[in-house]
Structures are given as C-alpha cells and as structure tokens.
Scaffold this active site. Structure first.
Site, mmCIF file in Angstrom:
data_model
loop_
_atom_site.group_PDB
_atom_site.id
_atom_site.type_symbol
_atom_site.label_atom_id
_atom_site.label_comp_id
_atom_site.label_asym_id
_atom_site.label_seq_id
_atom_site.Cartn_x
_atom_site.Cartn_y
_atom_site.Cartn_z
ATOM 1 N N ASP A 271 0.072 -13.065 19.367
ATOM 2 C CA ASP A 271 0.038 -13.289 17.920
ATOM 3 C C ASP A 271 0.089 -14.802 17.708
ATOM 4 O OD1 ASP A 271 -0.007 -13.089 15.189
ATOM 5 O OD2 ASP A 271 1.535 -11.541 15.064
HETATM 6 C C1 BGC Z 1 -0.129 -12.045 11.979
HETATM 7 C C2 BGC Z 1 -1.304 -11.367 12.671
HETATM 8 C C3 BGC Z 1 -2.569 -12.103 12.360
HETATM 9 C C4 BGC Z 1 -2.411 -13.545 12.773
HETATM 10 C C5 BGC Z 1 -3.645 -14.386 12.531
HETATM 11 C C6 BGC Z 1 -0.091 -13.533 12.242
HETATM 12 O O1 BGC Z 1 0.835 -14.143 11.408
HETATM 13 O O2 BGC Z 1 1.080 -11.455 12.418
HETATM 14 O O3 BGC Z 1 -1.382 -10.039 12.269
HETATM 15 O O4 BGC Z 1 -3.644 -11.480 13.006
HETATM 16 O O5 BGC Z 1 -1.353 -14.123 12.051
HETATM 17 O O6 BGC Z 1 -3.830 -14.593 11.174
#
Ligand code: BGC
Length: 732
Positions: A271
C-alpha cells in the site's frame, strides 16, 4: 542474353529474395520476449536475462506516485497504476496527491463496492470490471488498484463503503466476477488490502491479533478466491501490522500463505507508504514498493538500499530475480509489451452498466402496505427532503474518489422521471455544517413542505466527509448524523406517506422513526447514475432485488465490537487490537448470540413475492470439487417480474468445535416473470462443511449431521433439509 539485361535479372531476383526473406529476418531478430505467441514463462525468462542489475531494481519501486520507470531500450514502457475500485481515479500530480488538472481523466463511476456486493450477482461485478478495464485501457493504466475485500468487522470502519460486507463467501464471489472483468481487458487487477485491514483508526500502526481459525475462515477466504479462482495478478499488502509485523512485509501472510500455500505467482504491491524496512521488504514477500514518503525515489527501501545490499552480498540475487519475474509476469500476461486494443470511455454501454449495477444493488428494507412503488398517475405533489437528495458524492472518499463524466443526484433523477406530471419541491431539511438556528429553520421548512405534499421522500444517510464513510478515519457512532432522526420523525408525523432513502456505505441505526415510516430503501453510494437508479426504483420502473451484504444492528452495543466494551477489542489498546469475537462476525455473531438485528444479513424485499418448494439435497459429487448441491423450486407468486436471491446456509448439528449458528455457503440470483417457476440449482462452496484446524493446518469436514437452510435472508429461512457426512475428510 545481353549482359546488362542478365545483370538486371540477377539483381531483381536478388531483390525479390531479399524482400521475401525480410519478414523472416525480422522475426529471427525479434527477441523471444517480444513475441506474443511465445509462452508467458519463456518470455519472462528471456526478458529477465536481458536486464541489468540496476534495471531489475528499477522495476521494484515507484518513480512517481503511480508509475514505475520505463526501460526504453527493451521496449518496457512506464507502468501506470490507478485507483480504484469503482472507476478509474482522476490523475494526481507526479509527486503529490493534488489533482493534476488534466481534462482527459474522467471516468464512468459505478456504485461503491458495498453496493455491488448488495447485488449478490457476480455477473454484475464482472460487467463492472469489464467496463473499468476498458476505461483503464483508454486512460493508459496497466494495473487497477481494486477490489477491496476486507471483511466488515465493525460497522464503524470508515472504509466499509469500499468493501463487500461481512461475509467471506459473498465477498469472494463478487471479487472473482470483478477481477475476471477487469483482467479480460488486459489490465491487471490488484485485490486489497492483504490482510486484516478492518479499521481506519491507527491504520498505519495498529497491530492485529486473531486466532488461526478466524484468520482462515473469515479474513482470508475472499483473498484466496481472488487468487485461486479469479487469478488476480496483483495483491496489495495492507498498512496495519499482523502479529507484530507490517502486513506489506509479513513473511507469514505473503511468503507462507499467499505465495507458498495458495501458489500465487503474481506480484505483491505495498500500500502507498506501507513499506518500512529494506530487509523485511526483501525477505518477506514484497515485490513492488509504492508511495513511500522519501525525498527521492532512489531512497525507497527497494531502490538504492536494496541495490547496495545485493552488491555487498547481503541479499541473494535469486530472491531479486523472483521479484523481477513476478513483475514481468504481470506485464507480459496483460500484454503491456504487445499491441493492446485501445479501450473506450463513457460509452452508452458503460453508462447503462453503471445504472444497472446501481439498480440491482439497492435494497428495499421495508415496504408496508405497498407504499412503494409510487404510482405517478395518483400523486400530485412530492416534497423531496434531505441534503443527500442534491449532494454529489462520487468525487469524495479519498483514494477511491472519482471524477465522473457526470453525476445525477437523486433529486435530479426524481425530477427527470416525474416533472410535468408531479409538482416537486425540495428542502434540504439538514446541512452537515449547519449552526443551531439554521438547523432548526431547515427542519421547520422541510416539515412544512412535507405537510403540504401527497408524499415526502427523505434522502438522507451519510456522506464521504471524514468521520463518516471515508478513508483515514472511522465513524464515531452508527447513528444518523446532522439531526436526521428528529427530522425523519417530524416529517413522518406531518406526512404519513414518508419514504426514506438512505445513501450510505455502512449500516446506520434508525432510532425512533422506523415504525413511523412505511418504506425505507438503502441505496448505498450508487455512482454517477444515482438519481436515475433511485427514481426507477421509487416509481417502479425496476423491481428492487438487492440484499444486505451486512447486518444492520439496532444499536452499536449489539455488534461484536460494541458488545465487548473494551478498547482491546476495538479500536485497540497500546497499539494492538484483538479480535476477541473470533469467528463471530456479522450475522455469525447475531445468530449465535441470539441478538435481534434491525435488518438481517441477506434481507431485501421486492415488489413481488416468491415461494420456495421441493428442496432436494444431492450429497458429494466426487467428480467435481463440490461437497453437495441443492435444488429447489422458486416461484414468482406475485404480480410483477422480479429477481430473488436464493441463499443457502449450513448449520452443523453437533460439531466437536465451536461453529457459528449458520454460515452462507451458496446463493443464486434468479429472475422470474409473474407466475413463473424455475428449479434453482446451487452447488455449495467446496469448504461448505469444513472448519479450519490449526493443529493440522488443514480444512476438516467432520462426519455427522448438518442442516441445510434455504431462504430469502439469513433470518427468513423457507426450507430445511438434513445431510449426513459419513466420514471425516481433511484437506490441506
Ligand atoms: C489506500 C489504497 C490506495 C492507495 C493509492 C492508500 O492510501 O489505502 O487503497 O490504493 O492509497 O491511492
């Protein structure tokens, strides 16, 4: 022959030969990895052998917010990733989260995934995934960061709206459909957030503790289905820790369970800013590091520090090659190096798909005396009330926000459907940031409007402001905010024909008004076609067929995390949250503990009625991996065409270990004309009778008696049958 003529002939023969052999010569020169006809693994190995150490490392980390670096001399383009689950996210700046301001980064917006799960229809999910894949192609994206399949452990989770509810089997079915759709378009899907990411409070640091049975029976099955049945190409590691180690660099989750036990051959992406340590990232299963908050991309844990570690002999080159192979495999499988169809954006088909999924997922919670559908020929005036009636929702919610081509709010949909025939007024009734005097005034005006109209429609619920349905923060309570309980009570007192439409991505309590209104609809966040879908339901152009993918509790204290009354259980104490309720999540809790919910899991009414008959159970079909299947006759016994979700639950009669009272193990959504009967055949989940035995690390289907419960919701069981397993079977 004249010598010049002879020479000309020879030359021309030579030229013909060269021309004829030209394609051959080209084909021979074409490196194997560029040839789409070669097997994926052969292409991967060939390309791997051509990469320098620096180029390999370059594939394992970001070079902007959502890309990895190109390797032009090998024809490897920049790889583009994008959120999100219900549409292709707008572009952000290369190094920050600010909108890029591009004018070509719009997309079709579907309902958020809780509303997709509420369709109980994997075909809807597949249609949605296909459109998202087509739009991703057109927008030049290679990897779509979704779907999210984290189980709704608590109704307070701020991201419930992005997930598929409380049941592992339902979440798995919807995820598989969605992934198949996206990946059918040569775009990789990335299931997230692996694993145990069930709250937003302290999400970057919270350590999750649960027992092995709970992990394998509740929190992992949807991911496993995504991997083994959906063949998902990417998995995103979560922010939280699991048993003391961050999930994006967790040996047990990534190496042991995902890659070794499940045979996952795709790549694990962190993530954004979920990586913390080079050694853990390298050794514990991470294949691509994204979003780390460092000054330079070369400072990422899997960038220069990894390169130096390889050069100094600290890290084995074989592990590096495994990571690179996984990256290349995703690229080659999705034809990133080949000619791909260009995709398409915002076609009529895409808009229709967005509306259909929205319509199929809306849940008619209550409908006394056939208050709905509204008969347009018998109504002269409607008072539409509630801020959500004209609030646009889709460009909010953080990473899943969508810059949609358009968004039709509920009020506009109602007006489009009924104007010219019905007099429609609108009063907000509440505002999220209203001061006291203003709030009182808004409410008074709404009540006055309701008292003058034939029908009042209140469109309320939640929104994506932080603290409600939003990433980054959990909800503080399950109550409706902004004085809505009082508003609904007063409007209902002024007009007995008050219909409540809730726009929310998680369960809400309905304190003090549910018995005072004849009809309630849960619309979720229906996406850009919201208003049309809601109007179609209210006026009977469609017949509701959605079912709840999560229990609606009467009050928070009835839920597992509420009943525990302890910070250890939620939201955590001293940095750790312990899932003390174990397997008893959602209806498993309510049914086992005998607690009456407000609306049970699987509930959803229709404008017609269905009757169930002739349940037949066929035990194990050894040829297929199916422990049993059921057949029953379903009849549309009412006046309208409609669709019903037939649900199959199992109840072990005398288990030797604790089992939930009942568990969903199969379902099917069936459309029927009035008076029509169909025989419904439902094969059960391969693990339908099994529990996970940590001592053997295996699934055990214990011999003994089971009851199969077939019905219209988890609490509306229409037919029962017994089934005996004569011997215990164990499967790794
Ligand atoms: C989220 C993800 C997301 C990523 C990219 C993170 O803060 O938890 O679900 O895909 O950001 O935007």
């Amino acid at each position: 022959m004249h010598s010049l003529h002879k020479k000309t002939l020879v030359l021309s023969a030579l030229l013909t030969a060269i021309a004829a052999s030209a394609p051959l010569a080209l084909a021979e020169d074409m490196p194997l990895y560029r040839d789409p006809k070669q097997p994926v693994e052969a292409r991967v190995e060939d390309l791997l052998s051509r990469l320098s150490l620096q180029e390999k490392i370059g594939l394992l980390h970001a070079d902007s917010k959502f890309t990895t670096a190109a390797i032009p001399h090998l024809g490897i383009p920049r790889r583009w990733m994008s959120d999100g689950p219900h549409g292709v996210r707008e572009d952000v700046g290369p190094d920050d989260w600010l909108p890029s301001g591009h004018t070509d980064d719009f997309s079709t917006c579907f309902p958020t995934l809780i509303g997709v799960a509420a369709t109980w229809n994997p075909e809807d999910a597949k249609a949605m995934g296909t459109v998202i894949g087509q739009e991703a192609r057109k927008r030049g994206k290679d990897i779509m960061l979704g779907p999210g399949v984290n189980i709704q452990r608590t109704p307070l989770n701020g991201r419930s709206f992005e997930y598929m509810g409380e049941d592992p089997w339902l979440s798995g079915r919807i995820a598989v459909g969605y992934i198949e759709g996206v990946q059918s378009q040569n775009v990789a899907s990335c299931v997230k957030h692996f694993a145990a990411n069930n709250q937003e409070t302290d999400r970057n640091s919270i350590n999750v503790e649960m027992d092995d049975r709970t992990l394998h029976e509740i929190y992992l099955p949807a991911f496993k289905a995504a991997v083994q049945e959906g063949h998902v190409l990417c998995v995103m590691g979560a922010y939280n820790k699991f048993r003391g180690v961050h999930a994006s660099e967790n040996d047990l989750l990534l190496n042991k369970i995902l890659k070794q036990d499940w045979g996952f051959t795709g790549m694990v992406i962190s993530d954004w800013n979920a990586a913390h340590n080079t050694k853990e990232c390298v050794e514990n299963g991470l294949d691509l590091e994204m979003g780390t908050e460092k000054k330079a991309y070369n400072d990422y844990y899997l960038a220069d520090p990894y390169l130096e570690g390889i050069q100094s002999g600290k890290f084995a080159p074989a592990l590096l090659d495994d990571k690179v192979r996984r990256n290349l495999r995703v690229m080659i499988t999705t034809h990133v190096l080949d000619q791909r169809p260009p995709g398409s954006l915002n076609t009529i088909e895409h808009q229709d798909a967005a509306r259909k999924v929205a319509e199929d997922g809306m849940v008619l919670l209550k409908n006394d005396n056939a208050a709905l559908p509204l008969d347009i020929s018998k109504i002269k005036s409607i008072a539409v009330i509630g801020e959500n009636a004209n609030r646009k929702q889709v460009h909010a919610g953080e990473s899943s926000a969508i810059k949609a081509f358009y968004e039709i709010p509920p009020l506009d949909g109602i007006i489009a459907r009924a104007s010219g025939k019905i007099d429609i007024t609108f009063s907000p009734g509440y505002r999220d940031k209203a001061g006291k005097t203003e709030a009182a005034d808004l409410m008074d005006r709404a009540v006055a409007a309701a008292s003058k109209a034939d029908v009042a429609i209140i469109v309320g619920g939640l929104n994506h402001i932080e603290g409600f349905d939003s990433e980054g923060e959990d909800r503080k309570s399950i109550d409706l905010p902004f004085g809505q309980d009082e508003l609904i009570r007063r409007v209902a007192a002024a007009n007995p024909r008050t219909i409540v439409v809730l726009v929310s991505g998680s369960p809400v309590a309905m304190s003090g008004w549910l018995d005072k209104v004849p009809a309630v609809v849960e619309a979720w966040y229906p996406g850009m076609e919201s208003g049309n879908a809601i109007a179609h339901l209210l006026f009977g152009d469609i017949n509701p067929s959605g079912k709840l993918p999560c229990t609606f509790p009467k009050k928070y204290d009835d839920t597992p995390t509420g009943a525990a009354h302890s910070a250890e259980s939620y939201p955590g104490k001293n940095g750790t949250v312990t899932y003390s309720e174990g397997l008893l999540v959602g209806y498993r809790w309510f049914d086992t503990k005998n607690i009456e919910p407000l609306f049970p899991f699987g509930h959803g009414l229709s404008y017609t009625t269905f009757t169930y008959n002739n349940l037949k159970v066929t035990p194990a079909d050894s040829g297929k991996n199916i422990p049993a299947s059921i057949d029953c006759d379903l009849t549309n016994s009412g006046p309208r065409q409609g669709a019903e979700v037939v649900q199959v639950y199992i109840h072990p009669d005398h288990p030797s270990v604790m089992r939930p009272e009942k568990e969903l193990k199969g379902f099917s959504k069936i459309a029927l004309l009035p008076g029509e009967t169909k025989t419904v055949h439902i094969p059960l989940d391969p693990n339908a009778f099994s529990f996970y035995d940590p001592a053997q690390s295996a699934w055990v289907a214990e011999k003994g008696n089971y009851t199969l419960l077939v019905g219209s919701s988890s609490r509306d069981i229409r037919l029962h049958a017994d089934l005996t397993l004569n011997k215990t079977t164990t499967e790794k």
